[in-house]
Write a protein that holds these residues in place. Structure first.
Motif, PDB file in Angstrom:
ATOM      1  N   ASP A  57       0.821  -1.213   0.000  1.00 44.90           N
ATOM      2  CA  ASP A  57       0.000   0.000   0.000  1.00 44.90           C
ATOM      3  C   ASP A  57       0.853   1.261   0.000  1.00 44.90           C
ATOM      4  O   ASP A  57       0.567   2.222  -0.729  1.00 44.90           O
ATOM      5  N   ALA A  58       1.888   1.291   0.836  1.00 41.69           N
ATOM      6  CA  ALA A  58       2.785   2.442   0.846  1.00 41.69           C
ATOM      7  C   ALA A  58       3.510   2.549  -0.492  1.00 41.69           C
ATOM      8  O   ALA A  58       3.718   3.653  -1.015  1.00 41.69           O
ATOM      9  N   LYS A  59       3.888   1.421  -1.048  1.00 39.61           N
ATOM     10  CA  LYS A  59       4.581   1.416  -2.339  1.00 39.61           C
ATOM     11  C   LYS A  59       3.687   2.006  -3.422  1.00 39.61           C
ATOM     12  O   LYS A  59       4.134   2.785  -4.269  1.00 39.61           O
ATOM     13  N   ALA A  60       2.394   1.643  -3.394  1.00 41.56           N
ATOM     14  CA  ALA A  60       1.460   2.189  -4.382  1.00 41.56           C
ATOM     15  C   ALA A  60       1.354   3.701  -4.242  1.00 41.56           C
ATOM     16  O   ALA A  60       1.373   4.437  -5.235  1.00 41.56           O
ATOM     17  N   PHE A  61       1.248   4.185  -3.015  1.00 42.09           N
ATOM     18  CA  PHE A  61       1.153   5.622  -2.744  1.00 42.09           C
ATOM     19  C   PHE A  61       2.361   6.365  -3.305  1.00 42.09           C
ATOM     20  O   PHE A  61       2.226   7.395  -3.981  1.00 42.09           O
ATOM     21  N   LEU A  62       3.549   5.830  -3.035  1.00 41.47           N
ATOM     22  CA  LEU A  62       4.775   6.491  -3.469  1.00 41.47           C
ATOM     23  C   LEU A  62       5.018   6.315  -4.967  1.00 41.47           C
ATOM     24  O   LEU A  62       5.425   7.258  -5.658  1.00 41.47           O
ATOM     25  N   GLU A  63       4.744   5.123  -5.467  1.00 37.60           N
ATOM     26  CA  GLU A  63       5.022   4.832  -6.873  1.00 37.60           C
ATOM     27  C   GLU A  63       4.105   5.618  -7.801  1.00 37.60           C
ATOM     28  O   GLU A  63       4.540   6.162  -8.818  1.00 37.60           O
ATOM     29  N   MET A  64       2.817   5.710  -7.463  1.00 33.77           N
ATOM     30  CA  MET A  64       1.897   6.505  -8.276  1.00 33.77           C
ATOM     31  C   MET A  64       2.345   7.953  -8.339  1.00 33.77           C
ATOM     32  O   MET A  64       2.294   8.590  -9.395  1.00 33.77           O
ATOM     33  N   THR A  65       2.766   8.447  -7.206  1.00 36.20           N
ATOM     34  CA  THR A  65       3.221   9.833  -7.160  1.00 36.20           C
ATOM     35  C   THR A  65       4.441  10.033  -8.045  1.00 36.20           C
ATOM     36  O   THR A  65       4.519  10.993  -8.829  1.00 36.20           O
ATOM     37  N   MET A  66       5.385   9.113  -7.956  1.00 32.19           N
ATOM     38  CA  MET A  66       6.616   9.229  -8.713  1.00 32.19           C
ATOM     39  C   MET A  66       6.374   9.042 -10.219  1.00 32.19           C
ATOM     40  O   MET A  66       6.871   9.809 -11.050  1.00 32.19           O
ATOM     41  N   THR A  81     -10.047   9.000 -17.328  1.00 38.46           N
ATOM     42  CA  THR A  81      -8.651   8.768 -17.682  1.00 38.46           C
ATOM     43  C   THR A  81      -7.845   8.373 -16.451  1.00 38.46           C
ATOM     44  O   THR A  81      -6.988   7.474 -16.502  1.00 38.46           O
ATOM     45  N   PHE A  82      -8.102   9.029 -15.318  1.00 40.12           N
ATOM     46  CA  PHE A  82      -7.472   8.623 -14.060  1.00 40.12           C
ATOM     47  C   PHE A  82      -7.796   7.160 -13.759  1.00 40.12           C
ATOM     48  O   PHE A  82      -6.907   6.380 -13.373  1.00 40.12           O
ATOM     49  N   ARG A  83      -9.057   6.802 -13.903  1.00 41.70           N
ATOM     50  CA  ARG A  83      -9.482   5.442 -13.585  1.00 41.70           C
ATOM     51  C   ARG A  83      -8.735   4.420 -14.443  1.00 41.70           C
ATOM     52  O   ARG A  83      -8.265   3.384 -13.959  1.00 41.70           O
ATOM     53  N   THR A  84      -8.595   4.723 -15.724  1.00 42.49           N
ATOM     54  CA  THR A  84      -7.902   3.814 -16.631  1.00 42.49           C
ATOM     55  C   THR A  84      -6.407   3.751 -16.325  1.00 42.49           C
ATOM     56  O   THR A  84      -5.815   2.664 -16.260  1.00 42.49           O
ATOM     57  N   LYS A  85      -5.807   4.915 -16.115  1.00 38.87           N
ATOM     58  CA  LYS A  85      -4.361   4.978 -15.936  1.00 38.87           C
ATOM     59  C   LYS A  85      -3.922   4.294 -14.641  1.00 38.87           C
ATOM     60  O   LYS A  85      -2.838   3.690 -14.576  1.00 38.87           O
ATOM     61  N   LEU A  86      -4.746   4.384 -13.603  1.00 39.67           N
ATOM     62  CA  LEU A  86      -4.374   3.835 -12.295  1.00 39.67           C
ATOM     63  C   LEU A  86      -5.040   2.500 -11.992  1.00 39.67           C
ATOM     64  O   LEU A  86      -5.100   2.072 -10.850  1.00 39.67           O
ATOM     65  N   ASP A 112      -4.131  -0.460 -12.393  1.00 41.70           N
ATOM     66  CA  ASP A 112      -3.274  -1.520 -11.852  1.00 41.70           C
ATOM     67  C   ASP A 112      -3.088  -1.406 -10.336  1.00 41.70           C
ATOM     68  O   ASP A 112      -2.524  -2.322  -9.718  1.00 41.70           O
ATOM     69  N   TYR A 113      -3.546  -0.299  -9.771  1.00 46.58           N
ATOM     70  CA  TYR A 113      -3.366  -0.082  -8.336  1.00 46.58           C
ATOM     71  C   TYR A 113      -4.690  -0.288  -7.590  1.00 46.58           C
ATOM     72  O   TYR A 113      -5.768  -0.043  -8.131  1.00 46.58           O
TER      73      TYR A 113
END
Length: 468
Positions: free
Chosen positions: A296-305, A364-369, A371-372
Motif C-alpha cells: 500500500d505504501a509502495k502504491a502511494f509512493l510509486e503513483m506519485t513518482m 482517464t485517471f481510472r484507466t491509468k491507475l 493496476d493499483y
C-alpha cells in the motif's frame, strides 16, 4: 469617454485613507476555519470578522449594505434596471512557512505591501471598493445599480458566494478584481480528483509511518515530511544528500532509533501555475520510491513518482490537452497524506480548457491507475467560462485600461478561477499588471503600492463607464 476627471489624481487623494482601511482588513486572519465554524460563523471566525469589517466600511461611507447570514454580503450604490456586480473575497489561503514578517501584520518595504491577502484579494478588493466610493464622493450620475459583493471562501469551495446567490440575484454583468490586467475573459475549468489507498504495513523492510504535504489543493506544496520505520535507517538518511544534489529542493533526514524523519522543502505557487513552483511532496515520494515498502505504501509512493512528479501539464497521466484560445491543461498534486494502518490520500487539482470534460478526466485517471488498488472520487468542479472579446463589457474595460496605461489591451485566459465566472457576462479585471511580480499563495506575499493605486484609478473610470 469620461471627460474632465483625473482619475489618478482622485485616487492619490485617497491613498492614506485606503491604506488605513486596508491595513485593518489585512490584520484579520481570515483563513477558512471549519474546526471553529458555528451557525453564526459558518466558515469560521476569521472570514466572518473580515466580512463584517468590510460591510462596516460601507455603512460608514453611506452605502446600503446587507449581510447574508455571514456567508457573504454586499455594499450597494445607485439604481436602475440593470445590476452590475463587483465580486471580491476577504478569505485568504493558509500562510505556510518561510515568511520574513508576520503575515497578518502588514508592512511596507521598498514600495511593496507585504501581508497575506495583499494581492489576493484584500488589496485589489479594497481598491475596487474605493473606486466605487470615489464615484459616490464625486456625485457622478449613474443609471445602473452596483453591488460590491464580498465572498468569504473563494480559496476553497465557494460555499459562501453560492449561498449568497441562492437568495440574491445574479448580476447582469460585472468583474472580479482578483487576477490580472489587461483582462481575464476566459477561465479554464476546474476539476479535482482524490486518490485513496489502503494503509497496510505488512511486508517490506521499510514502513511508511507517515507522509504529509500540502495545505490546499490550489497550492503547490512547499513542505513535505515523511516518517519511516527502517531496518537500516542510516542508509535511508545517508542517501538523501546524493539524491538532492542538483535538484531544486532542499531536505534533511534525522534518525531516532529505527525511525527516520525526512523533511523536504520546495517552492509554493498558485495551483493553477504548478510549473512556477517546486512540489516538495513529489520529490520526497520520488526519493522514497526506491526503497522497499509494503504494497500500500509502495502504491502511494510509486503513483506519485510515475504519474504526478514533475508533470505540470498531465502528460504522464494522459490528460494533457491544449485549446487554441484557452491554452494547455495544468495539473497540481496539492495535498498528500498517508498514515500506517489507516491509508493514504492524494488530491490532484486540474485546470482544463475547452475541448475536454471533468468526467473525461476522471475516467482517464481510472484507466491509468487501474493496476493499483485505489479508490477514486471527485469533487464538484467548474466548467470552462468565456466571454467573447467583442462583448461590450470586455471592450469597455480594455479601452479604459489602455487609456490609463498606454499598454496593449488584449483578451487573456487563466487557469485560476475567480468570481467573475459566476456571471454569464462576468470577467476578472486586474489588479496584477504585466510587469507585476505574482506572489499569490506564496510566502512573503506582496503587492506594489503603485500598482494598487493605479488599479484604483482604472477601476473607478471603468465602473463609471459601465454604469453612467
Amino acid at each position: 469617454m469620461t471627460q474632465n476627471i483625473d482619475w489618478k489624481a482622485e485616487a492619490a487623494k485617497r491613498k492614506d485613507a485606503y491604506l488605513e482601511d486596508l491595513f485593518d482588513l489585512l490584520r484579520i486572519d481570515s483563513v477558512r476555519d471549519d474546526e471553529n465554524a458555528t451557525d453564526e460563523a459558518p466558515l469560521g471566525p476569521g472570514p466572518k470578522e473580515a466580512l463584517e469589517a468590510f460591510l462596516a466600511l460601507g455603512e460608514r461611507d453611506g452605502f446600503l449594505t446587507k449581510n447574508v447570514d455571514n456567508w457573504a454580503g454586499h455594499i450597494e450604490y445607485g439604481d436602475g434596471d440593470e445590476l452590475m456586480g463587483i465580486l471580491a473575497h476577504v478569505d485568504v489561503v493558509p500562510t505556510g512557512t518561510g515568511w520574513e514578517t508576520d503575515p497578518f501584520e502588514p508592512v511596507i518595504k521598498d514600495g511593496r505591501l507585504y501581508a497575506r491577502g495583499s494581492s489576493d484579494d484584500k488589496g485589489p478588493g479594497m481598491a475596487a471598493y474605493y473606486a466605487l466610493k470615489m464615484i459616490k464622493d464625486l456625485g457622478l450620475p449613474v443609471s445602473k445599480k452596483v453591488r460590491f459583493i464580498i465572498g468569504t471562501d473563494e480559496e476553497s469551495e465557494w460555499k459562501g458566494i453560492k449561498h449568497y446567490l441562492e437568495t440574491e440575484p445574479e448580476p447582469d454583468f460585472g468583474f472580479s478584481p482578483d487576477a490580472a490586467f489587461p483582462i481575464i475573459n476566459g477561465e479554464k475549468g476546474n476539476a479535482t480528483v482524490f486518490i485513496e489507498t489502503k494503509g497496510a504495513v505488512d511486508g517490506g523492510s521499510e514502513e511508511l509511518v507517515l507522509f504529509e504535504a500540502g495545505l490546499r489543493a490550489n497550492m503547490v506544496p512547499q513542505e513535505a515530511v515523511a516518517v519511516v520505520k527502517s531496518k537500516n535507517p542510516a542508509a535511508l538518511q545517508a542517501g538523501l544528500a546524493d539524491f538532492l544534489d542538483g535538484l531544486p529542493v532542499s531536505g534533511v533526514a534525522a534518525v531516532d532509533g529505527d525511525q527516520v524523519t525526512l523533511e523536504m522543502t520546495g517552492k509554493a505557487a498558485h495551483g493553477s501555475k504548478p510549473a512556477s513552483g517546486v512540489n516538495a511532496a513529489t520529490y520526497l515520494a520520488r526519493y522514497l520510491s526506491d526503497f522497499d515498502f509494503s504494497k500500500d505504501a509502495k502504491a502511494f509512493l510509486e503513483m506519485t513518482m510515475l504519474y504526478l512528479h514533475d508533470d505540470p501539464e498531465g502528460e504522464k497521466l494522459g490528460i494533457a490537452v491544449t485549446d487554441a484560445i484557452m491554452g494547455e491543461l495544468t495539473s497540481n498534486p496539492g495535498v498528500f497524506s498517508f498514515k500506517a494502518n489507516e491509508g493514504g490520500k492524494i488530491t490532484v487539482n486540474m485546470r482544463y480548457p475547452q475541448g475536454t470534460t471533468e468526467e473525461g478526466l476522471f475516467e482517464t485517471f481510472r484507466t491509468k491507475l487501474s493496476d493499483y488498488d485505489v479508490t477514486l472520487t471527485k469533487a464538484n468542479g467548474k466548467e470552462p467560462h468565456y466571454v467573447p472579446a467583442n462583448d461590450p463589457l470586455v471592450t469597455t474595460l480594455l479601452d479604459v485600461y489602455h487609456r490609463q496605461t498606454g499598454l496593449e489591451a488584449h483578451e487573456m485566459v487563466i487557469g485560476g478561477g475567480t468570481y467573475g465566472r459566476l456571471m454569464e457576462r462576468g470577467v476578472a479585471f486586474g489588479a496584477m499588471f504585466p510587469d507585476s511580480i505574482d506572489t499569490m499563495h506564496q510566502a512573503n506575499e506582496f503587492m506594489a503600492i503603485d500598482d494598487l493605486m493605479k488599479s484604483m484609478a482604472i477601476y473607478a473610470e471603468a465602473i463609471y463607464e459601465l454604469i453612467k
